[in-house]
Scaffold this active site. Structure first.
Site, PDB file in Angstrom:
ATOM      1  N   ARG A  97       2.719   9.765  14.500  1.00  0.00           N
ATOM      2  CA  ARG A  97       3.797   9.243  13.672  1.00  0.00           C
ATOM      3  C   ARG A  97       4.616   8.248  14.464  1.00  0.00           C
ATOM      4  O   ARG A  97       4.462   8.097  15.658  1.00  0.00           O
ATOM      5  CB  ARG A  97       4.701  10.393  13.184  1.00  0.00           C
ATOM      6  CG  ARG A  97       4.051  11.323  12.167  1.00  0.00           C
ATOM      7  CD  ARG A  97       3.797  10.658  10.830  1.00  0.00           C
ATOM      8  NE  ARG A  97       4.991  10.021  10.310  1.00  0.00           N
ATOM      9  CZ  ARG A  97       5.954  10.656   9.650  1.00  0.00           C
ATOM     10  NH1 ARG A  97       5.845  11.955   9.440  1.00  0.00           N
ATOM     11  NH2 ARG A  97       7.010  10.015   9.193  1.00  0.00           N
ATOM     12  N   CYS A 142      -0.955   8.065  -2.244  1.00  0.00           N
ATOM     13  CA  CYS A 142      -1.189   7.257  -1.045  1.00  0.00           C
ATOM     14  C   CYS A 142      -1.950   8.024   0.026  1.00  0.00           C
ATOM     15  O   CYS A 142      -2.536   7.428   0.926  1.00  0.00           O
ATOM     16  CB  CYS A 142       0.149   6.789  -0.470  1.00  0.00           C
ATOM     17  SG  CYS A 142       1.124   5.759  -1.591  1.00  0.00           S
ATOM     18  N   LYS A 164       0.816  -1.214   0.000  1.00  0.00           N
ATOM     19  CA  LYS A 164       0.000   0.000   0.000  1.00  0.00           C
ATOM     20  C   LYS A 164       0.855   1.272   0.000  1.00  0.00           C
ATOM     21  O   LYS A 164       0.348   2.349  -0.326  1.00  0.00           O
ATOM     22  CB  LYS A 164      -0.949   0.013   1.203  1.00  0.00           C
ATOM     23  CG  LYS A 164      -0.283   0.207   2.552  1.00  0.00           C
ATOM     24  CD  LYS A 164      -1.334   0.310   3.651  1.00  0.00           C
ATOM     25  CE  LYS A 164      -0.697   0.535   5.013  1.00  0.00           C
ATOM     26  NZ  LYS A 164      -1.715   0.692   6.076  1.00  0.00           N
ATOM     27  N   ASP A 165       2.153   1.144   0.342  1.00  0.00           N
ATOM     28  CA  ASP A 165       3.035   2.309   0.354  1.00  0.00           C
ATOM     29  C   ASP A 165       3.659   2.596  -1.008  1.00  0.00           C
ATOM     30  O   ASP A 165       4.275   3.646  -1.198  1.00  0.00           O
ATOM     31  CB  ASP A 165       4.171   2.107   1.370  1.00  0.00           C
ATOM     32  CG  ASP A 165       3.690   2.084   2.809  1.00  0.00           C
ATOM     33  OD1 ASP A 165       2.630   2.672   3.082  1.00  0.00           O
ATOM     34  OD2 ASP A 165       4.385   1.488   3.653  1.00  0.00           O
ATOM     35  N   ARG A 188      -7.550   8.695   4.813  1.00  0.00           N
ATOM     36  CA  ARG A 188      -8.668   7.750   4.671  1.00  0.00           C
ATOM     37  C   ARG A 188      -9.239   7.396   6.044  1.00  0.00           C
ATOM     38  O   ARG A 188     -10.453   7.461   6.273  1.00  0.00           O
ATOM     39  CB  ARG A 188      -8.192   6.477   3.958  1.00  0.00           C
ATOM     40  CG  ARG A 188      -9.242   5.352   3.927  1.00  0.00           C
ATOM     41  CD  ARG A 188      -8.659   4.074   3.344  1.00  0.00           C
ATOM     42  NE  ARG A 188      -7.564   3.540   4.120  1.00  0.00           N
ATOM     43  CZ  ARG A 188      -7.707   2.732   5.178  1.00  0.00           C
ATOM     44  NH1 ARG A 188      -8.928   2.371   5.574  1.00  0.00           N
ATOM     45  NH2 ARG A 188      -6.661   2.283   5.823  1.00  0.00           N
ATOM     46  N   ARG A 189      -8.370   7.006   6.971  1.00  0.00           N
ATOM     47  CA  ARG A 189      -8.831   6.627   8.302  1.00  0.00           C
ATOM     48  C   ARG A 189      -9.437   7.814   9.053  1.00  0.00           C
ATOM     49  O   ARG A 189     -10.398   7.653   9.812  1.00  0.00           O
ATOM     50  CB  ARG A 189      -7.677   6.019   9.100  1.00  0.00           C
ATOM     51  CG  ARG A 189      -7.274   4.639   8.603  1.00  0.00           C
ATOM     52  CD  ARG A 189      -5.990   4.156   9.237  1.00  0.00           C
ATOM     53  NE  ARG A 189      -5.654   2.791   8.827  1.00  0.00           N
ATOM     54  CZ  ARG A 189      -4.442   2.265   8.912  1.00  0.00           C
ATOM     55  NH1 ARG A 189      -3.438   2.993   9.403  1.00  0.00           N
ATOM     56  NH2 ARG A 189      -4.219   1.013   8.519  1.00  0.00           N
ATOM     57  N   ARG A 215       3.747   4.089  18.397  1.00  0.00           N
ATOM     58  CA  ARG A 215       2.354   4.535  18.455  1.00  0.00           C
ATOM     59  C   ARG A 215       1.610   3.866  19.606  1.00  0.00           C
ATOM     60  O   ARG A 215       0.820   4.513  20.299  1.00  0.00           O
ATOM     61  CB  ARG A 215       1.662   4.231  17.115  1.00  0.00           C
ATOM     62  CG  ARG A 215       2.045   5.208  16.014  1.00  0.00           C
ATOM     63  CD  ARG A 215       1.295   4.921  14.736  1.00  0.00           C
ATOM     64  NE  ARG A 215       2.102   4.116  13.823  1.00  0.00           N
ATOM     65  CZ  ARG A 215       1.633   3.559  12.715  1.00  0.00           C
ATOM     66  NH1 ARG A 215       0.356   3.687  12.407  1.00  0.00           N
ATOM     67  NH2 ARG A 215       2.424   2.877  11.923  1.00  0.00           N
TER      68      ARG A 215
END
Length: 285
Positions: A142, A233, A78-79, A124-125, A148
């Site tokens: 980040r 992205c 996805k990156d 998106r999230r 996290r």
């Protein structure tokens, strides 16, 4: 022949690289891993969606492939930007892990009260979480997964959102809620590990021996749409190819609206045209 694969030096990236190493070694190849720190890892002051490069964790590793410093680069698919450097290709993918998102929290998203803070760096999230519960606040976060989670444990956030694939690969054991596909359609290629190499190089051909064809087909379908629509992205978009169907969710860049669409994967050119018509006023073009 010995094969050198390159990866970011985060815990998750190394787990993913080692899974590729194990798969190649099972075919009888000698494999070495080199890990590197990227600019995206070093610069933690700017949210990912504001960085100029959509492939902030990818381009530097790919350049090392082109220079011959490594034979293959292992990425979270996805990156990978819609267009990668000339002379390179996605040579293989491993079987897709769980594509859903997970909320690390003691409280379900829909039960969170006003003032609750969700940590994520994904547009998106952000849009999906605020659509699911408009009472919450979303704050940028980040760092790698461990960082996290540490911030969450320090109660800086009510919850954080990560990929369920990352949760499983890191064998985490912390209270969480799986976010339903209907509300949190994943980012294109979420849950897929991809291998990038020089086109038709010996190492690239070798990597093809561990390619999962079903996942590769779904990966190509999702990437065809992102490439055709020139999506970065950081765009608030969910796309999922599964069992011959393609689901999409696009959030408007101009308003709070979003649109869900479902298509057959048979004619992707037609799918792209229908998406363009469906989001013509959303600010993507």
């Amino acid at each position: 022949m010995p094969v050198t694969i390159g990866t970011r030096n985060s815990k998750l990236a190394l787990i993913q690289a080692n899974s590729v190493k194990d798969a190649l070694e099972s075919k009888g190849y000698e494999v070495n891993i080199k890990s590197f720190t990227s600019a995206g890892d070093s610069n933690k002051n700017v949210p990912l969606y504001r960085m100029s490069s959509t492939g902030v964790f990818v381009d530097e590793l790919n350049e090392r492939v082109l220079k011959g410093e490594i034979d293959l680069a292992v990425h979270s698919a996805k990156d990978i930007p819609s267009n990668i450097q000339k002379g390179l290709e996605i040579t293989a993918v491993t079987r897709r892990e769980d594509f859903r998102d997970a909320l690390i929290s003691r409280t379900p998203l829909e039960e969170m009260k006003t003032g609750s803070v969700i940590g994520t760096s994904s547009m998106r999230r952000i849009r999906q979480a605020m659509t699911a519960n408009p009472e919450i606040t979303v704050s940028d976060i980040r760092g790698n997964i461990d960082t996290r989670i540490s911030k969450y444990m320090e109660k800086k956030y009510t919850g954080i959102i990560i990929a369920m694939a990352a949760y499983k690969r890191m064998e985490l054991d912390i209270e969480h809620f799986i976010l339903p596909e209907e509300q949190f359609l994943p980012a294109p290629n979420q849950g897929i590990i991809a291998i990038v190499g020089k086109s038709n190089s010996p190492a690239s051909i070798i990597s093809g021996e561990i390619n999962d064809r079903e996942t590769y087909g779904d990966m190509k379908n999702e990437r065809f749409i992102t490439t055709s629509l020139n999506l970065g992205c950081s765009m608030p978009v969910g796309i999922l190819s599964k069992a011959g169907k393609i689901k999409t969710r696009f959030y408007s860049l101009n308003s709070d609206e979003h649109r869900d669409m479902m298509f057959s994967a048979q004619n992707l050119d037609s799918v792209v045209e229908h998406i363009k018509e469906g989001i013509s006023g959303y600010g993507y073009f």
